[in-house]
Write an enzyme that holds these catalytic residues in place. Structure first.
Site, PDB file in Angstrom:
ATOM      1  CD  GLN A 386      -2.697   1.606   0.439  1.00 35.32           C
ATOM      2  OE1 GLN A 386      -3.121   0.730  -0.314  1.00 35.32           O
ATOM      3  NE2 GLN A 386      -3.112   2.863   0.362  1.00 35.32           N
ATOM      4  CD  GLU A 387       2.715   3.643   3.836  1.00 31.35           C
ATOM      5  OE1 GLU A 387       2.077   3.780   4.880  1.00 31.35           O
ATOM      6  OE2 GLU A 387       3.030   4.606   3.115  1.00 31.35           O
ATOM      7  CB  SER A 388       6.665   1.529  -1.407  1.00 29.31           C
ATOM      8  OG  SER A 388       6.827   0.148  -1.072  1.00 29.31           O
TER       9      SER A 388
END
Length: 537
Positions: A386-388
């Protein structure tokens, strides 16, 4: 005792009578002739000051206060003196002398000596809000840069509506006001002072996809439910357009922000609203169904309102803008907040493809540090995606970096020396998530503890505590994610956040953040279980 009290009162009255007599003599025999002389010598000055702008300023700053002073003096002096009009003489004298002492020093040097720049604002995603690590937002970054340029501290005075912001700055209660306003000549005609424009935006009608035919012209706005922020440039522009399109109607909301109204459009509670392109771009990150129907005005300048007493700041703002344009800071700020890439819907095929191409190289590290901190490894991996998107070189405009997209502050706290080092980044992210989970109250049970920790990772622990407080106030269970996720979005509505400790928050974002991570985790678990025939953590 009563005789002593009466004697004291008589002496006080006698003293007041004596002082009043002396004042009258002083005014009539000396000061009033001097005032008359000064009056004639200042005739040219009055003529110079006799313009629309200066008349209004003199009325507000000198005449009105002196009339109140005169009334107060008349009420204090003994009745037998008021017929001799000493107060009128005093007022005339003070009025003349006031032209030599109009007000305190309102030069930029005086502001620097005070050491503080006071900004009147309202909280919103395009101005300022309380982020994970303190104040944040586009306007906050701009104003912090300007305050640094002046060499002073920055202090915000938060108001609840555009009208309150405008009223406060017109009363000189701060130096600058910001509420995401664009330069608008009719407001300037009313006496409001604008500084130099610092960014160009378009004024747009915003609706929701898949809600039938969207309006494409001003005339077609009569066929939709249009709601705008009261006392905004947008409403003023609608009043102008109404002269050409008499059927044009709308509702105005004084207590709502543009952010509130864009959410209502997304929720299908209203048809359309009006916002500037920066506001729209920011919100479309989280509400991709928002769609620009058409543009009302192009290339309008965002500008701060200045206190009438601090117009001298305009030159300093112009110099600051030139400085940050030359050194590249302006481009960095605009890129950080307004350069928007296409919203990334959950692409199942893309996620499954990356599970095959990227996850195998990372799986051992996710398992190692998840086990060390008692985190389901698929949860840690899903959060990283989700972040990267499992890109170790990922970098956001706000400065977070690496496969776990850590801020520099968080990385240092977790002992991460290089955020671009995959193992260090995963270690730091796992450690930070575990630390947040341990701060969740024991009354929160099971997997909900991780959803709470993830929400805090996204929006900050303070806002999570606010949401729990609000849940109790609404007779909801603060320990249930099922109920709390319905409360978090309320943190962006003034009627709720104004009474909470940490104030405004983009509360819908952590709900989306957690939902996306849970979706990724569920897909990952299913794919791994299908492939290996075993239970996946």
């Amino acid at each position: 005792m009563a005789d002593l009290k009466q004697n004291i009162l008589q002496n006080i009255r006698a003293l007041l009578d004596f002082l009043a007599s002396e004042l009258i003599a002083l005014v009539n025999n000396f000061l009033l002739p001097m005032a008359g002389f000064c009056w004639h010598s200042l005739a040219d000055l009055f003529e110079l000051l006799n313009t629309d702008d200066n008349r209004a300023r003199i009325q507000r700053l000198i005449v009105a206060p002196l009339m109140r002073l005169e009334q107060g003096l008349e009420s204090l002096l003994p009745d037998r003196f008021t017929h001799r009009r000493p107060v009128k003489s005093v007022t005339l004298l003070i009025l003349v002398l006031s032209f030599f002492m109009l007000s305190g020093d309102t030069s930029v040097d005086a502001l620097k000596q005070s050491g503080e720049l006071v900004v009147i604002a309202r909280e919103s995603p395009t101005t300022l809000y309380q982020g994970n690590e303190g104040p944040a937002g586009p306007e906050y970054d701009y104003l912090e840069s300007f305050a640094s340029y002046l060499g002073v501290d920055l202090r915000f005075d938060i108001r609840d509506s555009n009208r309150e912001v405008l009223d406060a700055i017109s009363r000189d209660e701060g130096h600058i006001a910001t509420a995401g306003m664009t330069f608008y000549p009719p407001l300037e005609d009313q006496g409001y002072v604008f500084g130099p424009g610092y960014q160009e935006v378009d004024i747009q009608v915003v609706c929701r996809r898949n809600r039938g035919k969207l309006p494409s012209t001003t005339g077609e706005l009569a066929d939709v439910e249009l709601v705008v922020v009261a006392d905004s440039h947008y409403e003023s522009r609608l009043f102008e357009l109404q002269q050409e399109f008499p059927d044009l109607t709308w509702e105005s909301e004084e207590d709502a922000s543009v952010d509130d109204l864009l959410q209502l459009v997304w929720r299908k509670e209203i048809d359309c609203t009006i916002a500037n392109s920066s506001e729209v771009n920011i919100k479309r990150r989280f509400y991709p169904e928002l769609k620009v129907a058409f543009t009302i005005e192009e290339q309008q300048a965002l500008a701060w309102n200045l206190s009438p007493e601090w117009e001298a700041l305009s030159d300093s703002i112009e110099q600051w803008l030139n400085a940050i344009e030359n050194d590249g800071t302006l481009l960095v700020l605009q890129d950080r907040h307004y350069k928007i890439e296409a919203f990334d819907y959950v692409d199942m095929r893309s996620f499954i493809r990356r599970m095959k191409s990227r996850l195998p190289r990372l799986e051992a590290l996710f398992k190692k540090y998840a086990a060390k901190h008692d985190i389901p490894w698929t949860l840690l991996a899903a959060q990283s995606y989700q972040e990267s998107h499992w890109n170790r070189r990922a970098k956001s405009p706000t400065g977070v970096r690496g496969i776990m997209m850590l801020t520099l502050t968080t990385a240092k706290e977790m002992g991460v020396e290089s955020r671009l080092d995959v193992e260090q980044s995963i270690m730091g992210g796992a450690k930070y998530l575990s630390r947040l989970e341990k701060r969740i109250p024991d009354s929160v049970k099971g997997e909900d503890r991780w959803w709470y920790a993830l929400a805090a990772y996204n929006v900050g622990m303070g806002h999570l505590h606010d949401a729990r407080t609000l849940a109790r106030d609404l007779d909801l269970d603060p320990d249930s994610w099922l109920e709390l996720k319905g409360v978090l979005p309320l943190l962006s509505q003034k009627k709720y956040y104004k009474n909470l400790k940490y104030g405004y928050a983009r509360g819908a974002e952590p709900v989306t953040y957690v939902r996306q991570i849970r979706n990724y985790q569920n897909i990952m678990r299913a794919q791994i279980a299908r492939k290996r025939g075993v239970h996946a953590g």
